[in-house]
Design an enzyme around this catalytic site. Structure first.
Site, PDB file in Angstrom:
ATOM      1  N   SER A 125      31.557   0.240  30.917  1.00 14.60           N
ATOM      2  CA  SER A 125      31.051   1.689  31.101  1.00 14.60           C
ATOM      3  C   SER A 125      29.753   1.797  32.105  1.00 14.60           C
ATOM      4  O   SER A 125      30.125   1.267  33.256  1.00 14.60           O
ATOM      5  CB  SER A 125      30.528   2.412  29.743  1.00 14.60           C
ATOM      6  OG  SER A 125      30.014   3.801  30.071  1.00 14.60           O
ATOM      7  N   THR A 126      28.592   1.792  31.625  1.00 16.14           N
ATOM      8  CA  THR A 126      27.432   2.148  32.778  1.00 16.14           C
ATOM      9  C   THR A 126      27.213   0.776  33.249  1.00 16.14           C
ATOM     10  O   THR A 126      27.024  -0.105  32.522  1.00 16.14           O
ATOM     11  CB  THR A 126      26.357   2.532  32.061  1.00 16.14           C
ATOM     12  OG1 THR A 126      26.596   3.621  31.527  1.00 16.14           O
ATOM     13  CG2 THR A 126      25.005   2.825  32.947  1.00 16.14           C
ATOM     14  N   HIS A 179      34.998   3.584  31.525  1.00 19.31           N
ATOM     15  CA  HIS A 179      34.723   5.106  31.486  1.00 19.31           C
ATOM     16  C   HIS A 179      34.396   5.572  32.721  1.00 19.31           C
ATOM     17  O   HIS A 179      33.366   5.270  33.337  1.00 19.31           O
ATOM     18  CB  HIS A 179      33.455   5.393  30.513  1.00 19.31           C
ATOM     19  CG  HIS A 179      33.626   4.599  29.069  1.00 19.31           C
ATOM     20  ND1 HIS A 179      32.416   4.599  28.354  1.00 19.31           N
ATOM     21  CD2 HIS A 179      34.562   4.510  28.447  1.00 19.31           C
ATOM     22  CE1 HIS A 179      32.993   3.995  27.203  1.00 19.31           C
ATOM     23  NE2 HIS A 179      34.421   4.120  27.326  1.00 19.31           N
ATOM     24  N   MET A 189      26.816   2.011  28.081  1.00 19.53           N
ATOM     25  CA  MET A 189      26.053   2.700  26.865  1.00 19.53           C
ATOM     26  C   MET A 189      27.152   3.064  25.812  1.00 19.53           C
ATOM     27  O   MET A 189      28.176   2.967  25.898  1.00 19.53           O
ATOM     28  CB  MET A 189      25.758   4.152  27.516  1.00 19.53           C
ATOM     29  CG  MET A 189      24.784   4.274  28.518  1.00 19.53           C
ATOM     30  SD  MET A 189      24.535   5.750  29.252  1.00 19.53           S
ATOM     31  CE  MET A 189      24.654   6.834  27.732  1.00 19.53           C
ATOM     32  N   ASP A 234      31.274   1.984  22.271  1.00 22.40           N
ATOM     33  CA  ASP A 234      32.824   2.132  22.303  1.00 22.40           C
ATOM     34  C   ASP A 234      33.215   0.590  22.470  1.00 22.40           C
ATOM     35  O   ASP A 234      32.683  -0.270  23.172  1.00 22.40           O
ATOM     36  CB  ASP A 234      33.213   2.667  23.431  1.00 22.40           C
ATOM     37  CG  ASP A 234      34.547   2.962  23.515  1.00 22.40           C
ATOM     38  OD1 ASP A 234      35.209   2.896  22.563  1.00 22.40           O
ATOM     39  OD2 ASP A 234      35.188   3.446  24.621  1.00 22.40           O
TER      40      ASP A 234
END
Length: 414
Positions: free
Chosen positions: A181-182, A208, A301, A304
């Site tokens: 993600s991030t 993401h 972040m 997940d």
């Protein structure tokens, strides 16, 4: 009392500056210390105000966001910079360029919303969690059982994390699944760039990202790596040597189809506030491959991937996560590591070698070019589904009828 995070807001639109300022000022942990209508003014205020984070529009007069970002990174490589982008091909392309040039993350501007209140809620939901996660001293102080906030330091020390102990040797992976993600776009690019074209297993990736972004991101990766990289299409055959990127706003699963495997896309409910979600993808892979699976979780972040990686471990599979020191945000990999199901917690630069090593001798076996372009090629025989005992695999995510998506382009021959 912990001090507030000081934010500089940069956007040429008066309306957007007001919305972002009002949203951030409404959070007691944040403080807008200044605004700027273009990059030139922003650089002057950056030197004057020394903010903890910056939001940066891409398209601005005088000096645009991409040029401003380059100037910022010349003087400060660690300042969290969150880009503001539109959900257009042009905006997505510019945002991906910004990420490759050192932007920390991005949010998309509200589109087709009916009111200012809805716009503010969209910005609030996207932006505030990212700013808090990206400012190291704030995220560490806000974490459970964390020490009081300290002054920013050049690098975060990695907290010791126990890895799991196996009772026996793991099986040889039949597939590789990666979640991020991030900070993930650049981390994932760094990992894939070091994997050989002869990788004999399919690679399923959930990063993401919103629609449009994932397609352009897959195209960029395809040009930068030895592997074939595509944005996954519903019903597409899953074959070795190809990387499948989950499309924005669609969950991606791998399913049996005849003698082989295929991609299944659907818009079931978000999981962990995400669609696509890593847990959905990995859970489906466990149901197909059982313990013959390697799961990798990179910077990001939230949490997940934690539950599905536990299912991988319970099925006898292997789990590798990125360490805290090299993660932009140690949320997702940290959650998996703290769950005690990671076989290794490694710096980003060591992960490609770990992947090749854990794939065993298979990593050195080239995939024939004809096999990589044959749409119906099957993977090695799979054990029956009844032999898998993972609890997560037994409770698949809700699914709607598969979405109709364009037929994937023919994969290239390296």
């Amino acid at each position: 009392m912990q001090r507030r995070v000081r934010v500089l807001v940069v956007d040429d639109s008066v309306v957007v500056r007001r919305i972002v300022t009002d949203v951030l000022s409404g959070d007691p942990a944040l403080e807008v210390v200044g605004t700027a209508p273009n990059g030139r003014v922003a650089l002057d205020k950056l030197a004057q105000l020394s903010p903890d984070a910056m939001t940066l529009d891409i398209e601005m007069p005088v000096m645009d966001g991409l040029q401003t970002l380059l100037e910022v990174r010349r003087v400060d490589r660690r300042l969290p910079v969150v880009m503001f982008s539109t959900l257009t091909e042009r905006g997505a392309s510019a945002t991906l360029e910004a990420l490759s040039n050192g932007a920390s993350d991005y949010v998309t501007k509200p589109a087709n919303v009916g009111s200012v209140a809805e716009s503010m809620e969209s910005v609030r939901a996207q932006l505030i969690p990212k700013i808090k996660a990206l400012v190291p001293w704030f995220s560490e102080a806000a974490a459970p059982a964390a020490a009081p906030a300290a002054a920013p330091v050049p690098a975060r020390p990695a907290a010791p994390v126990a890895v799991r102990t196996r009772s026996g040797a793991p099986g040889t992976p039949r597939a590789l699944v990666i979640g991020s993600s991030t900070g993930g776009p650049e981390a994932l690019a760094a990992v894939l760039a070091k994997l050989p074209a002869s990788l004999p297993v399919p690679v399923l990736v959930t990063q993401h990202m919103p629609p449009v972004f994932t397609r352009l991101y897959a195209q960029r990766l395809d040009k930068a790596t030895a592997l074939t990289v595509v944005e996954a299409a519903d019903g597409q055959a899953v074959v070795p040597g190809t990387v499948y990127i989950a499309p924005g706003d669609f969950h991606m699963e791998v399913v049996r189809r005849g003698a082989g495997l295929a991609v299944k896309l659907h818009q079931g409910p978000p999981e962990n506030f995400c669609r696509p979600a890593v847990d959905v993808m990995v859970r489906s892979a466990v149901s197909v491959f059982g313990g013959d699976l390697l799961a990798v979780v990179l910077t990001g972040m939230g949490s997940d991937g934690k539950l599905s990686c536990k299912a991988v471990a319970e099925a006898g599979g292997q789990v590798v996560v990125q360490d805290e020191a090299t993660s932009v945000v140690w949320g997702m990999p940290g959650a998996v590591a703290r769950e005690g199901v990671a076989d290794e917690v490694l710096p980003l630069g060591a992960i490609p070698d770990a992947i090749v090593r854990r794939l065993g001798a298979r990593a050195g076996s080239p995939v024939p070019a004809a096999a990589r372009t044959a749409p119906g090629r099957a993977l090695p025989p799979l054990p029956p589904a009844s032999s898998f005992t993972s609890r997560a695999a037994a409770t698949p995510s809700p699914a709607r009828p598969p979405a109709t998506r364009p037929t994937a382009p023919a994969v290239r021959t390296p």
